[in-house]
Design a protein around this motif. Structure first.
Motif, PDB file in Angstrom:
ATOM      1  N   THR A 149       0.678  -1.238  -0.099  1.00 54.15           N
ATOM      2  CA  THR A 149       0.188   0.041  -0.071  1.00 54.15           C
ATOM      3  C   THR A 149       0.940   1.280   0.081  1.00 54.15           C
ATOM      4  OG1 THR A 149      -1.627  -1.219   1.226  1.00 54.15           O
ATOM      5  CG2 THR A 149      -1.871   1.048   1.148  1.00 54.15           C
ATOM      6  N   ARG A 153       0.907   4.256  -2.785  1.00 57.72           N
ATOM      7  CA  ARG A 153       0.715   5.574  -2.465  1.00 57.72           C
ATOM      8  C   ARG A 153       1.840   6.449  -2.982  1.00 57.72           C
ATOM      9  NH1 ARG A 153      -3.804   6.473   0.382  1.00 57.72           N
ATOM     10  NH2 ARG A 153      -4.439   4.625   1.647  1.00 57.72           N
ATOM     11  N   GLU A 177      -7.130  -1.190   1.916  1.00 61.07           N
ATOM     12  CA  GLU A 177      -6.542  -0.123   2.592  1.00 61.07           C
ATOM     13  C   GLU A 177      -6.542   0.849   1.678  1.00 61.07           C
ATOM     14  OE1 GLU A 177      -3.301  -2.350   5.401  1.00 61.07           O
ATOM     15  OE2 GLU A 177      -2.524  -1.548   3.571  1.00 61.07           O
ATOM     16  N   ALA A 180     -10.097   2.197   1.139  1.00 60.69           N
ATOM     17  CA  ALA A 180     -10.235   2.977   2.515  1.00 60.69           C
ATOM     18  C   ALA A 180      -9.960   4.425   2.246  1.00 60.69           C
ATOM     19  CB  ALA A 180      -9.920   2.072   3.537  1.00 60.69           C
ATOM     20  N   ASP A 181      -8.870   4.766   1.548  1.00 63.73           N
ATOM     21  CA  ASP A 181      -8.364   6.140   1.663  1.00 63.73           C
ATOM     22  C   ASP A 181      -7.691   6.379   0.406  1.00 63.73           C
ATOM     23  OD1 ASP A 181      -7.530   8.628   2.259  1.00 63.73           O
ATOM     24  OD2 ASP A 181      -5.976   7.996   3.815  1.00 63.73           O
ATOM     25  N   THR A 182      -8.507   6.419  -0.798  1.00 60.07           N
ATOM     26  CA  THR A 182      -7.846   6.612  -2.041  1.00 60.07           C
ATOM     27  C   THR A 182      -7.388   7.879  -2.136  1.00 60.07           C
ATOM     28  OG1 THR A 182      -9.417   5.047  -2.811  1.00 60.07           O
ATOM     29  CG2 THR A 182      -8.290   6.224  -4.496  1.00 60.07           C
ATOM     30  N   PRO A 183      -5.873   8.214  -2.736  1.00 64.01           N
ATOM     31  CA  PRO A 183      -5.576   9.610  -3.050  1.00 64.01           C
ATOM     32  C   PRO A 183      -6.334  10.353  -3.831  1.00 64.01           C
ATOM     33  CG  PRO A 183      -3.865   7.744  -3.041  1.00 64.01           C
ATOM     34  CD  PRO A 183      -5.063   7.048  -2.985  1.00 64.01           C
ATOM     35  N   GLU A 184      -6.497  11.543  -3.522  1.00 66.71           N
ATOM     36  CA  GLU A 184      -7.312  12.350  -4.387  1.00 66.71           C
ATOM     37  C   GLU A 184      -6.869  12.388  -6.019  1.00 66.71           C
ATOM     38  OE1 GLU A 184      -8.998  16.914  -4.478  1.00 66.71           O
ATOM     39  OE2 GLU A 184      -7.876  16.478  -3.000  1.00 66.71           O
TER      40      GLU A 184
END
Length: 296
Positions: A149, A153, A177, A180-184
């Motif tokens: 992950t 990122r 993961e 749950a919080d994908t980069p913009e």
């Protein structure tokens, strides 16, 4: 540019004499776009690019580009070389040929297994000079290179890297993961057809799916149902499409898909080029029956 929805990685149809059937490719491209696909992928793995000559690859890209331009759809083109220098050269040539392409799909370096740091450095070097945005194609069972992950990122933070085609064989912790919080501004597109439904449920933007040739409208419907929050409709349709996806990969891709497309009269032959072999009759009939059943 936003990458969202279902993208079809076009097969390369062959005529009876072995030549690329460009007329069939054009017709197929328009069919899947008219059925709601967000875009086409030319020269993805499904298109057998390694078995095509340079002239054939150029012709395939030209057909796909024209279809996308006519339908206002996004064009993504596979562009990978043996090393960073060769891949950069391929990207430069691609940008000159189809500057209107939405992105280039670039595989994580294969065979050499450069490690996560080397992979990030590879994409950083490519993005610095690429005329097109990059979609990272992460498929470790083909490349031999796993990515965490944290590494994904890092890739997402590179200017010019706009997303990932994520194909690790299933739904794993790294995908969970990242979703749950994908980069913009970073599109998570699954490349695992059978796991489209759960990936969409977790927030994937869409998928690049070979089996979507066989029921494009239904795959589009599934993506729209999850995005609309229509869970009951999405779950029921997802189960049916999972069965079709599994059947489409009962033999090495794209043999079954080509067999079904030929049986449907949409391409002139079911042929693939060596080292691939055509799918067996039972495999094709099973997938064709599932595709036909989706219309009922």
């Amino acid at each position: 540019m936003e990458f969202k929805g279902i993208y079809v990685p076009l097969v390369t149809p062959f005529a009876a004499d072995g030549a690329v059937a460009l007329d069939a490719l054009e017709k197929l491209a328009h069919e899947v776009l008219d059925a709601g696909a967000a875009g086409l992928v030319a020269l993805g793995t499904t298109g057998e690019p390694a078995a095509l000559t340079a002239a054939e690859r150029d012709a395939v890209v030209d057909v796909a580009a024209a279809a996308c331009a006519a339908r206002g759809a996004q064009l993504v083109v596979g562009a990978t070389g043996g090393d960073t220098r060769a891949t950069a050269e391929a990207l430069a040539a691609l940008g000159a040929r189809v500057p209107q392409a939405a992105a280039a799909l670039v595989t994580v370096p294969s065979f050499v297994r450069p490690g996560e740091a080397g992979t990030v450095a590879h994409f950083r070097a490519l993005a610095a000079g690429s005329p097109l945005p990059l979609l990272v194609y992460h498929i470790p069972y083909r490349t031999g290179q796993e990515l965490s992950t944290a590494a994904l990122r890092e890739l997402a933070a590179i200017d010019g890297v706009v997303g990932v085609k994520y194909a690790t064989g299933g739904l794993d912790g790294t995908a969970a993961e990242l979703l749950a919080d994908t980069p913009e501004g970073f599109a998570f597109l699954t490349g695992e057809d059978a796991f489209l439904a759960p990936m969409l449920a977790l927030g994937a933007a869409g998928g690049i799916l070979a089996s979507a040739h066989l029921a494009t409208g239904r795959f589009v419907e599934l993506a729209q149902a999850w995005q609309a929050g229509d869970v009951d409709r999405a779950r029921a349709l997802g189960h049916r499409l999972t069965g079709l996806a599994l059947a489409a990969f009962a033999a090495p891709n794209p043999a079954v898909t080509k067999g079904v497309l030929h049986a449907q009269g949409r391409i002139p032959t079911p042929d693939v080029r060596l080292p691939l072999l055509p799918a067996g009759r039972a495999e094709v009939e099973a997938a064709a029956a599932l595709a036909s059943g989706l219309d009922r």
